[in-house]
Design a protein around this motif. Sequence first.
Motif, PDB file in Angstrom:
ATOM      1  N   CYS A   1       0.830  -1.212   0.000  1.00 29.79           N
ATOM      2  CA  CYS A   1       0.000   0.000   0.000  1.00 29.79           C
ATOM      3  C   CYS A   1       0.864   1.261   0.000  1.00 29.79           C
ATOM      4  CB  CYS A   1      -0.941  -0.029   1.200  1.00 29.79           C
ATOM      5  SG  CYS A   1      -2.008  -1.498   1.201  1.00 29.79           S
ATOM      6  N   GLU A   2       1.934   1.238   0.796  1.00 30.11           N
ATOM      7  CA  GLU A   2       2.838   2.392   0.821  1.00 30.11           C
ATOM      8  C   GLU A   2       3.505   2.556  -0.547  1.00 30.11           C
ATOM      9  OE1 GLU A   2       5.701   2.264   3.986  1.00 30.11           O
ATOM     10  OE2 GLU A   2       6.309   4.353   3.668  1.00 30.11           O
ATOM     11  N   ALA A   3       3.841   1.447  -1.187  1.00 26.13           N
ATOM     12  CA  ALA A   3       4.494   1.513  -2.497  1.00 26.13           C
ATOM     13  C   ALA A   3       3.601   2.206  -3.520  1.00 26.13           C
ATOM     14  CB  ALA A   3       4.882   0.103  -2.969  1.00 26.13           C
ATOM     15  N   GLY A   4       2.298   1.937  -3.427  1.00 26.48           N
ATOM     16  CA  GLY A   4       1.377   2.613  -4.347  1.00 26.48           C
ATOM     17  C   GLY A   4       1.496   4.124  -4.230  1.00 26.48           C
ATOM     18  N   ALA A   5       1.598   4.612  -2.975  1.00 24.72           N
ATOM     19  CA  ALA A   5       1.747   6.047  -2.751  1.00 24.72           C
ATOM     20  C   ALA A   5       3.079   6.567  -3.281  1.00 24.72           C
ATOM     21  CB  ALA A   5       1.607   6.353  -1.252  1.00 24.72           C
ATOM     22  N   ILE A   6       4.142   5.797  -3.065  1.00 25.11           N
ATOM     23  CA  ILE A   6       5.467   6.216  -3.559  1.00 25.11           C
ATOM     24  C   ILE A   6       5.460   6.300  -5.087  1.00 25.11           C
ATOM     25  CG2 ILE A   6       7.914   5.600  -3.714  1.00 25.11           C
ATOM     26  CD1 ILE A   6       7.590   4.131  -1.003  1.00 25.11           C
ATOM     27  N   VAL A   7       4.921   5.260  -5.703  1.00 30.73           N
ATOM     28  CA  VAL A   7       4.878   5.196  -7.170  1.00 30.73           C
ATOM     29  C   VAL A   7       4.111   6.391  -7.741  1.00 30.73           C
ATOM     30  CG1 VAL A   7       3.810   3.905  -9.064  1.00 30.73           C
ATOM     31  CG2 VAL A   7       5.187   2.695  -7.347  1.00 30.73           C
TER      32      VAL A   7
ATOM     33  N   ARG B   1       1.180   9.175   1.984  1.00 35.08           N
ATOM     34  CA  ARG B   1       1.994   7.962   2.088  1.00 35.08           C
ATOM     35  C   ARG B   1       1.803   7.320   3.465  1.00 35.08           C
ATOM     36  NH1 ARG B   1       8.597   7.488   0.975  1.00 35.08           N
ATOM     37  NH2 ARG B   1       8.842   5.553   2.150  1.00 35.08           N
ATOM     38  N   ARG B   2       1.781   8.163   4.524  1.00 31.34           N
ATOM     39  CA  ARG B   2       1.557   7.618   5.868  1.00 31.34           C
ATOM     40  C   ARG B   2       0.167   6.991   5.987  1.00 31.34           C
ATOM     41  NH1 ARG B   2       4.481  12.130   7.503  1.00 31.34           N
ATOM     42  NH2 ARG B   2       2.592  13.369   7.745  1.00 31.34           N
ATOM     43  N   THR B   3      -0.815   7.638   5.362  1.00 31.81           N
ATOM     44  CA  THR B   3      -2.185   7.100   5.423  1.00 31.81           C
ATOM     45  C   THR B   3      -2.250   5.719   4.764  1.00 31.81           C
ATOM     46  OG1 THR B   3      -3.122   9.319   5.371  1.00 31.81           O
ATOM     47  CG2 THR B   3      -4.573   7.511   4.715  1.00 31.81           C
ATOM     48  N   LEU B   4      -1.651   5.601   3.603  1.00 33.54           N
ATOM     49  CA  LEU B   4      -1.671   4.313   2.889  1.00 33.54           C
ATOM     50  C   LEU B   4      -0.927   3.250   3.681  1.00 33.54           C
ATOM     51  CD1 LEU B   4      -2.981   3.527   0.178  1.00 33.54           C
ATOM     52  CD2 LEU B   4      -2.812   5.967   0.484  1.00 33.54           C
ATOM     53  N   ARG B   5       0.131   3.671   4.314  1.00 34.35           N
ATOM     54  CA  ARG B   5       0.895   2.751   5.144  1.00 34.35           C
ATOM     55  C   ARG B   5       0.032   2.237   6.304  1.00 34.35           C
ATOM     56  NH1 ARG B   5       6.553   2.443   6.764  1.00 34.35           N
ATOM     57  NH2 ARG B   5       6.638   2.266   9.015  1.00 34.35           N
ATOM     58  N   ARG B   6      -0.715   3.131   6.934  1.00 33.41           N
ATOM     59  CA  ARG B   6      -1.579   2.706   8.043  1.00 33.41           C
ATOM     60  C   ARG B   6      -2.724   1.835   7.525  1.00 33.41           C
ATOM     61  NH1 ARG B   6      -3.624   7.430  11.451  1.00 33.41           N
ATOM     62  NH2 ARG B   6      -4.664   5.707  12.522  1.00 33.41           N
ATOM     63  N   TYR B   7      -3.247   2.178   6.355  1.00 34.55           N
ATOM     64  CA  TYR B   7      -4.255   1.308   5.737  1.00 34.55           C
ATOM     65  C   TYR B   7      -3.666  -0.089   5.524  1.00 34.55           C
ATOM     66  CZ  TYR B   7      -6.896  -0.840   1.919  1.00 34.55           C
ATOM     67  OH  TYR B   7      -7.576  -1.734   1.135  1.00 34.55           O
ATOM     68  N   GLY B   8      -2.442  -0.150   5.030  1.00 29.34           N
ATOM     69  CA  GLY B   8      -1.778  -1.440   4.795  1.00 29.34           C
ATOM     70  C   GLY B   8      -1.590  -2.224   6.085  1.00 29.34           C
ATOM     71  N   GLU B   9      -1.212  -1.532   7.146  1.00 28.41           N
ATOM     72  CA  GLU B   9      -1.073  -2.214   8.447  1.00 28.41           C
ATOM     73  C   GLU B   9      -2.410  -2.769   8.921  1.00 28.41           C
ATOM     74  OE1 GLU B   9       0.609   0.718  11.044  1.00 28.41           O
ATOM     75  OE2 GLU B   9       2.654   0.389  10.303  1.00 28.41           O
TER      76      GLU B   9
ATOM     77  N   GLU C   1     -11.865   0.774  10.618  1.00 29.35           N
ATOM     78  CA  GLU C   1     -10.656   1.616  10.657  1.00 29.35           C
ATOM     79  C   GLU C   1     -10.119   1.876   9.255  1.00 29.35           C
ATOM     80  OE1 GLU C   1      -7.506   0.244  13.306  1.00 29.35           O
ATOM     81  OE2 GLU C   1      -9.011  -0.249  14.818  1.00 29.35           O
ATOM     82  N   ALA C   2     -10.090   0.830   8.443  1.00 35.11           N
ATOM     83  CA  ALA C   2      -9.600   0.980   7.069  1.00 35.11           C
ATOM     84  C   ALA C   2     -10.467   1.981   6.312  1.00 35.11           C
ATOM     85  CB  ALA C   2      -9.573  -0.378   6.366  1.00 35.11           C
ATOM     86  N   GLU C   3     -11.784   1.867   6.494  1.00 36.10           N
ATOM     87  CA  GLU C   3     -12.712   2.803   5.825  1.00 36.10           C
ATOM     88  C   GLU C   3     -12.451   4.229   6.274  1.00 36.10           C
ATOM     89  OE1 GLU C   3     -16.729   2.136   5.080  1.00 36.10           O
ATOM     90  OE2 GLU C   3     -16.640  -0.054   5.210  1.00 36.10           O
ATOM     91  N   ALA C   4     -12.273   4.398   7.578  1.00 37.74           N
ATOM     92  CA  ALA C   4     -12.054   5.745   8.123  1.00 37.74           C
ATOM     93  C   ALA C   4     -10.760   6.345   7.572  1.00 37.74           C
ATOM     94  CB  ALA C   4     -12.023   5.694   9.645  1.00 37.74           C
ATOM     95  N   LEU C   5      -9.722   5.513   7.492  1.00 40.86           N
ATOM     96  CA  LEU C   5      -8.452   6.010   6.968  1.00 40.86           C
ATOM     97  C   LEU C   5      -8.594   6.511   5.539  1.00 40.86           C
ATOM     98  CD1 LEU C   5      -6.038   3.274   8.368  1.00 40.86           C
ATOM     99  CD2 LEU C   5      -5.807   5.749   8.736  1.00 40.86           C
ATOM    100  N   LEU C   6      -9.430   5.827   4.772  1.00 43.97           N
ATOM    101  CA  LEU C   6      -9.551   6.158   3.348  1.00 43.97           C
ATOM    102  C   LEU C   6     -10.584   7.249   3.084  1.00 43.97           C
ATOM    103  CD1 LEU C   6      -9.353   2.576   1.792  1.00 43.97           C
ATOM    104  CD2 LEU C   6      -7.529   4.283   1.933  1.00 43.97           C
TER     105      LEU C   6
END
Lengths: 305, 305
Positions: free
Chosen positions: B200-206, B214-222, B278-283
């Motif tokens: 998920c973090e890689a998607g943000a980096i790309v 990037r932090r949000t996607l990382r937390r979604y991934g976790e 939590e995932a929904e809230a993050l997104l």
Amino acid sequence: MSERHQQFQTFLKSNAEAVEALLATLLSGGLQTDEIARPERLLCAMRHGVLNGGKRLRPFLVIESAALFGDAARESALRIGAALECIHCYSLVHDDLPAMDDDDLRRGQPTVHIAFDEAAAILAGDSLLTLAFDIVAAPETRLPDAAKTALVLALSRAAGLGGMAGGQALDLAAEKVAPDEDGIVTLQAMKTGALLRFACEAGAIVAGASAEDRRTLRRYGETIGLAFQIADDLLDLTADAATMGKATGKDAGRGKATLVSRRGQAWAENRLKELVAEAEALLAPFSHRAGILIEAAHFIANRRN
Amino acid sequence: MSERHQQFQTFLKSNAEAVEALLATLLSGGLQTDEIARPERLLCAMRHGVLNGGKRLRPFLVIESAALFGDAARESALRIGAALECIHCYSLVHDDLPAMDDDDLRRGQPTVHIAFDEAAAILAGDSLLTLAFDIVAAPETRLPDAAKTALVLALSRAAGLGGMAGGQALDLAAEKVAPDEDGIVTLQAMKTGALLRFACEAGAIVAGASAEDRRTLRRYGETIGLAFQIADDLLDLTADAATMGKATGKDAGRGKATLVSRRGQAWAENRLKELVAEAEALLAPFSHRAGILIEAAHFIANRRN
């Protein structure tokens, strides 16, 4: 020549100490960003596979190739050398496994799967291979991102399917069906030549050398790679001859067909002279700065262990 | 919800097809720059370990995380997804080895060491791991060098000693000494969580997303990583319960202590609901563009295989 050789030995030793110290730091318990934990036993297995007092020839070649262009890149060259040594050591850990070369001892010490177990050796090798790319990309490696990208690409090509790992696959296959001379050349270029070539080319990348100088270092690396292999094969042959009278039995079976076993000692000794001369000629444009790398070519061609 | 789920399944399938096609191309016989040869049998073993019709969940997460920020990075995301899948598949090939989990079958097919041999499986795994970094750094991956460096670093940290490989070491150790709950959480975060977080973090980096995104996607991934593990453990438990009446014997021994086996099915089902929320809230900040990733969280929490 003797003074130069002494200087070479001094440089080899002091570089090896710097590499060993850096590897010990990289393999300490300290967590890096994004790491969740460093499992103690796996870390010990990695240290066992790496901190073994090796000559650190590949890091030496990175550092001294970079030094052709000045001292500015020395710290970065040391880090890239340490990354390369992680790849070299991972390959030894995996090659020693029972399913591969099945060796219990390396440098007089039990191999990783003997000192720990097979699973630990597999995972330690995997983790060392992964760590190599970590080291290249890490912020502590103070190189432009373009240089890091070039290094990751060249290192992965040198180490993978089309390089070292592929060479080990061919080497295992050669135990069953002896390859022809072209096959031997390919196998050796992949199994040992690719990392040596990378070492020298990496020095040029790290130093930000011109494309032409990078090509020169790459050819120097190829040349000493060929010399390294012939010297290795010559050692096998003469060791066999000394202890057994002829090159047969298990040692020859393990040593497999080599150019040296096919063409003989005289050919090998002559070829080594040619390769050292080629290496010297390649480095001529660097004049006196190339003294250490020229001596390295002599050392590689004439080594007796 | 049902329409959304159908859309999710369509995206999952079409992404998987694109990943499979790219992996097949990357594992064809075509030599790349600096490669000396691609030994046929090793290449076949690599293909056997990778081209297995998997769901390609990790590449999906890279691609759809990048898609939050638009379509421009789609090709790069696909390549990074393929690199990540090489890491995931190498870990399966090595985990299946006799010295590790000793599995003969995967997805109904013989594992690589059964179809080939142990040496081939070790080398195929090594080569797939190496290829992952090759793919990230290769010129065909049209990303800025800074993004490639960030991806190499994050991927190596997710996969190595402090991530997936370390998690497998802890998992093997857990067969001998059952870890406590903190130990289970660490083990799972490393063994399966680290690669999902990276995806998920890689998607943000790309996509060149902001540090905050990037932090949000990382937390979604976790978050979905935790859900993935609980769903996995729940499947083990309920499958055991269905077939054996209770979770004992070899399956429970292989399944080892999990949060689900300790806290029970009701806890797990409730925790999954929380994690999806939590995932929904993050997104939420991504509003309608996040529909596919929200559905992915539901899919991961509710999957039945």
